[in-house]
Design a protein around this motif. Structure first.
Motif, PDB file in Angstrom:
ATOM      1  N   VAL A   1       0.921  -1.057   0.048  1.00 58.01           N
ATOM      2  CA  VAL A   1      -0.039   0.088  -0.100  1.00 58.01           C
ATOM      3  C   VAL A   1       0.834   1.031  -0.006  1.00 58.01           C
ATOM      4  CG1 VAL A   1      -1.695   1.261   1.299  1.00 58.01           C
ATOM      5  CG2 VAL A   1      -1.715  -1.217   1.056  1.00 58.01           C
ATOM      6  N   TYR A   2       1.961   1.075   0.889  1.00 57.08           N
ATOM      7  CA  TYR A   2       2.895   2.520   0.806  1.00 57.08           C
ATOM      8  C   TYR A   2       4.014   2.199   0.335  1.00 57.08           C
ATOM      9  CZ  TYR A   2      -0.793   4.003   4.272  1.00 57.08           C
ATOM     10  OH  TYR A   2      -1.918   4.514   4.738  1.00 57.08           O
ATOM     11  N   ASP A   3       4.843   3.019  -0.100  1.00 61.07           N
ATOM     12  CA  ASP A   3       6.396   2.846  -0.616  1.00 61.07           C
ATOM     13  C   ASP A   3       7.211   2.492   0.666  1.00 61.07           C
ATOM     14  OD1 ASP A   3       8.422   2.864  -2.263  1.00 61.07           O
ATOM     15  OD2 ASP A   3       8.707   4.895  -2.476  1.00 61.07           O
ATOM     16  N   MET A   4       7.665   1.496   0.695  1.00 61.48           N
ATOM     17  CA  MET A   4       8.797   1.181   1.829  1.00 61.48           C
ATOM     18  C   MET A   4      10.079   0.773   1.063  1.00 61.48           C
ATOM     19  SD  MET A   4       7.295   1.298   4.849  1.00 61.48           S
ATOM     20  CE  MET A   4       6.552   3.096   4.446  1.00 61.48           C
ATOM     21  N   PRO A   5      10.914   1.474   0.571  1.00 61.27           N
ATOM     22  CA  PRO A   5      12.229   1.220  -0.014  1.00 61.27           C
ATOM     23  C   PRO A   5      13.076   0.928   1.304  1.00 61.27           C
ATOM     24  CG  PRO A   5      11.953   3.447  -0.131  1.00 61.27           C
ATOM     25  CD  PRO A   5      10.631   2.960   0.271  1.00 61.27           C
ATOM     26  N   ILE A   6      13.758  -0.457   1.179  1.00 60.65           N
ATOM     27  CA  ILE A   6      14.856  -1.123   2.137  1.00 60.65           C
ATOM     28  C   ILE A   6      16.111  -0.669   1.406  1.00 60.65           C
ATOM     29  CG2 ILE A   6      15.534  -2.693   3.556  1.00 60.65           C
ATOM     30  CD1 ILE A   6      12.827  -1.873   4.270  1.00 60.65           C
ATOM     31  N   GLU A   7      17.099   0.090   2.186  1.00 65.71           N
ATOM     32  CA  GLU A   7      18.480   0.365   2.022  1.00 65.71           C
ATOM     33  C   GLU A   7      19.356  -0.920   2.252  1.00 65.71           C
ATOM     34  OE1 GLU A   7      21.937   3.606   2.705  1.00 65.71           O
ATOM     35  OE2 GLU A   7      19.712   4.229   2.661  1.00 65.71           O
ATOM     36  N   GLU A   8      19.138  -1.374   3.510  1.00 70.73           N
ATOM     37  CA  GLU A   8      20.058  -2.460   4.078  1.00 70.73           C
ATOM     38  C   GLU A   8      18.799  -3.479   4.650  1.00 70.73           C
ATOM     39  OE1 GLU A   8      23.296  -1.549   6.525  1.00 70.73           O
ATOM     40  OE2 GLU A   8      23.434   0.496   5.489  1.00 70.73           O
ATOM     41  N   GLY A   9      19.290  -4.719   4.900  1.00 68.51           N
ATOM     42  CA  GLY A   9      18.414  -5.543   5.378  1.00 68.51           C
ATOM     43  C   GLY A   9      17.263  -6.303   4.692  1.00 68.51           C
ATOM     44  N   ARG A  10      16.135  -6.442   5.237  1.00 66.61           N
ATOM     45  CA  ARG A  10      14.846  -6.833   4.520  1.00 66.61           C
ATOM     46  C   ARG A  10      13.794  -6.388   5.158  1.00 66.61           C
ATOM     47  NH1 ARG A  10      12.545 -10.723   7.543  1.00 66.61           N
ATOM     48  NH2 ARG A  10      14.173 -11.973   9.218  1.00 66.61           N
ATOM     49  N   PHE A  11      12.583  -6.690   4.515  1.00 67.81           N
ATOM     50  CA  PHE A  11      11.114  -6.427   5.225  1.00 67.81           C
ATOM     51  C   PHE A  11      10.816  -7.653   6.174  1.00 67.81           C
ATOM     52  CE2 PHE A  11       6.833  -5.065   5.194  1.00 67.81           C
ATOM     53  CZ  PHE A  11       6.958  -3.802   5.518  1.00 67.81           C
ATOM     54  N   PHE A  12       9.804  -7.593   6.741  1.00 66.46           N
ATOM     55  CA  PHE A  12       9.155  -8.582   7.357  1.00 66.46           C
ATOM     56  C   PHE A  12       8.591  -9.653   6.517  1.00 66.46           C
ATOM     57  CE2 PHE A  12       8.372  -4.501   9.906  1.00 66.46           C
ATOM     58  CZ  PHE A  12       9.124  -4.739  10.981  1.00 66.46           C
ATOM     59  N   LEU A  13       8.648 -10.963   6.962  1.00 69.66           N
ATOM     60  CA  LEU A  13       7.908 -12.027   6.518  1.00 69.66           C
ATOM     61  C   LEU A  13       6.739 -12.128   6.726  1.00 69.66           C
ATOM     62  CD1 LEU A  13      10.835 -14.681   6.626  1.00 69.66           C
ATOM     63  CD2 LEU A  13      10.308 -13.347   4.714  1.00 69.66           C
ATOM     64  N   GLU A  14       5.788 -12.508   6.052  1.00 70.51           N
ATOM     65  CA  GLU A  14       4.179 -12.691   6.307  1.00 70.51           C
ATOM     66  C   GLU A  14       4.042 -13.615   7.698  1.00 70.51           C
ATOM     67  OE1 GLU A  14      -0.207 -13.717   4.680  1.00 70.51           O
ATOM     68  OE2 GLU A  14       1.614 -14.228   3.505  1.00 70.51           O
ATOM     69  N   SER A  15       4.827 -14.491   7.970  1.00 77.54           N
ATOM     70  CA  SER A  15       4.776 -15.177   9.057  1.00 77.54           C
ATOM     71  C   SER A  15       5.311 -14.628  10.234  1.00 77.54           C
ATOM     72  CB  SER A  15       5.760 -16.481   8.915  1.00 77.54           C
ATOM     73  OG  SER A  15       7.000 -16.228   8.781  1.00 77.54           O
ATOM     74  N   GLU A  16       6.362 -13.535  10.174  1.00 75.24           N
ATOM     75  CA  GLU A  16       6.878 -12.945  11.395  1.00 75.24           C
ATOM     76  C   GLU A  16       5.761 -11.837  11.794  1.00 75.24           C
ATOM     77  OE1 GLU A  16      11.622 -13.013  10.205  1.00 75.24           O
ATOM     78  OE2 GLU A  16      10.453 -11.462   9.404  1.00 75.24           O
ATOM     79  N   ILE A  17       5.117 -11.306  10.709  1.00 75.85           N
ATOM     80  CA  ILE A  17       3.989 -10.170  11.384  1.00 75.85           C
ATOM     81  C   ILE A  17       2.726 -11.192  11.820  1.00 75.85           C
ATOM     82  CG2 ILE A  17       2.283  -8.810  10.441  1.00 75.85           C
ATOM     83  CD1 ILE A  17       4.234  -7.734   8.280  1.00 75.85           C
ATOM     84  N   ASN A  18       2.172 -12.287  11.256  1.00 72.45           N
ATOM     85  CA  ASN A  18       1.364 -13.035  11.956  1.00 72.45           C
ATOM     86  C   ASN A  18       1.846 -13.592  13.397  1.00 72.45           C
ATOM     87  OD1 ASN A  18      -0.398 -12.742   9.519  1.00 72.45           O
ATOM     88  ND2 ASN A  18       0.445 -14.654   8.614  1.00 72.45           N
ATOM     89  N   ALA A  19       3.017 -13.859  13.323  1.00 74.39           N
ATOM     90  CA  ALA A  19       3.447 -14.340  14.936  1.00 74.39           C
ATOM     91  C   ALA A  19       3.772 -13.132  15.832  1.00 74.39           C
ATOM     92  CB  ALA A  19       4.671 -15.141  14.604  1.00 74.39           C
ATOM     93  N   SER A  20       3.505 -11.897  15.377  1.00 72.12           N
ATOM     94  CA  SER A  20       3.951 -10.573  16.388  1.00 72.12           C
ATOM     95  C   SER A  20       5.489 -10.677  16.819  1.00 72.12           C
ATOM     96  CB  SER A  20       2.972 -10.670  17.226  1.00 72.12           C
ATOM     97  OG  SER A  20       1.592 -10.611  17.001  1.00 72.12           O
ATOM     98  N   ARG A  21       6.286 -11.158  15.920  1.00 73.53           N
ATOM     99  CA  ARG A  21       7.737 -11.146  16.203  1.00 73.53           C
ATOM    100  C   ARG A  21       8.280  -9.762  16.708  1.00 73.53           C
ATOM    101  NH1 ARG A  21      10.438 -15.431  13.680  1.00 73.53           N
ATOM    102  NH2 ARG A  21      12.496 -14.359  14.980  1.00 73.53           N
TER     103      ARG A  21
END
Length: 415
Positions: A140-160
């Motif tokens: 939905v929103y522009d989320m450019p990542i310079e280093e590392g990575r974004f969340f995985l769906e499983s990580e968000i669902n598990a509230s890591r």
């Protein structure tokens, strides 16, 4: 071929005339130079301001519709303001309901934000904008990542307890060391840094910047902050499809689904507002349209004076070269050959003035104005040259026509 040869000769005569009267040429083009400079300078400033302001609101996304209690635009004048406060905020249940049923959307997400302090060892950053998100936020929103990575769906669902932070926060908390994989604390809870946002730099009007923000899974956010009614209100946002012009289909579908979810009867009014993020950009564009008109007015007077100056010089030039015109016509010169000489001269005068004005604006664009970056666009360059050409034609057409229609005998006799 004869036409093109004569046109080229007219071109050469015009250049020669301008070179033979350098001082007069310079004085003639000053008015056009100032006029084109005024118009292009205003347009360049307006375009740069508009682009900078719009980019400052890029956090709102594009082609996005939000579910809010208050509309971005002013509602009906008779609508009681207190009714907006009585409207329920969006909820996770409504987000899941829309995510499951919406057909006119590319992505659906829900988020909630709060200002907080983040710590890492002895370093701390106050006033950080922390946002809890559900999966699909990056769609939905522009989320450019310079280093590392974004969340995985499983990580968000598990509230890591994972976090993506901005560059300013990373530099403050982890100076001279790589932040990826390191720990920081939010509200006393440990989080692992998995990504760094691409640096945005300073924006106008202190607009929210990803450099000073961080995101965590929505479930992890709710462990630290109370959300919902009487707490931090979450925002449901939906990315519309590109083919849905104006998000009309999405708006109609969302209205029906939200009314059904909230159990509103057909006679009851909506107790929510569907806000398109383009409303703010359109409002900004409308303001700068008015400023652009003011730029035309300011530059228009200067160009008008410059046009009269060129016309006056062209009448003088025709008078000075009357004998030459008579000789050329007596030797068989066509009317358009004479006309093109003076018309080209007027256009060249105006174009030289226009190019000079554009070059001045280009030079000024290198001046540092804080976070505002002045950019002379190709559109404004073409506009300046086009206006200068038109002024040259309008200023030179009358004296050029008079010269072309001269009787060769009378012209030769003229002292």
């Amino acid at each position: 071929m004869l036409f093109f040869q004569l046109t080229w000769e007219s071109f050469r005569f015009a250049i020669t005339a301008l070179k033979s009267n350098i001082t007069r040429t310079i004085l003639s083009l000053l008015g056009v130079t100032i006029g084109i400079f005024a118009i292009i300078a205003v347009f360049t400033l307006v375009d740069s301001l508009e682009n900078n302001i719009k980019s400052s609101f890029s956090f709102l996304g594009t082609n996005v519709m939000r579910v809010d209690r208050f509309p971005f635009s002013s509602g009906p004048q008779e609508y009681p303001w207190w009714k907006y406060f009585r409207r329920p905020p969006g909820s996770v249940a409504e987000y899941e309901f829309l995510k499951e049923r919406l057909k006119s959307a590319e992505a659906v997400t829900i988020s909630a934000s709060a200002s907080t302090t983040v710590q890492a060892g002895s370093n701390a950053y106050q006033g950080m904008q922390l946002t809890g998100i559900e999966y699909g936020y990056q769609d939905v929103y522009d989320m450019p990542i310079e280093e590392g990575r974004f969340f995985l769906e499983s990580e968000i669902n598990a509230s890591r307890n994972l976090v993506v932070i901005g560059r300013e926060i990373a530099n403050t908390l982890f100076p001279n060391q790589p932040p990826i994989g390191r720990e920081l604390k939010l509200k006393g809870i440990k989080f692992i840094v998995i990504g760094i946002f691409e640096e945005e730099g300073e924006g106008l009007f202190d607009a929210p910047s990803k450099d000073e923000a961080a995101i965590v899974p929505y479930g992890a956010f709710t462990k630290m902050f109370y959300t919902g009614k009487n707490g931090i209100e979450p925002t449901i946002a939906v990315q519309g499809k590109e083919e849905d012009i104006g998000l009309v289909a999405l708006e109609n579908e969302m209205t029906g689904l939200l009314r059904a979810k909230r159990g509103l009867k057909p006679t009851e009014e909506d107790n929510f507002a569907l806000n398109k993020t383009e409303f703010i950009q359109n409002a900004i564009g409308s303001i700068f349209d008015v400023i652009s008109i003011a730029g035309w007015v300011i530059g228009g007077f200067s160009i008008l004076v410059g046009g009269f100056g060129i016309a006056n010089i062209m009448f003088v030039s025709v008078r000075e070269r009357t004998n030459i015109i008579g000789i050329q016509k007596s030797l068989g010169a066509k009317n358009y050959f004479i006309l093109f000489q003076f018309l080209f001269e007027a256009v060249f005068l105006s174009l030289i003035g226009g190019i000079t004005g554009i070059l001045i604006v280009f030079g000024l664009s290198f001046i540092q104005l804080g976070s505002l970056e002045l950019i002379l666009s190709f559109k404004n360059i073409v506009l300046g040259l086009g206006v200068a050409s038109i002024i040259g034609v309008v200023s030179g057409i009358v004296p050029a026509t008079l010269a072309a229609r001269m009787d060769p005998v009378e012209a030769i006799r003229t002292n």
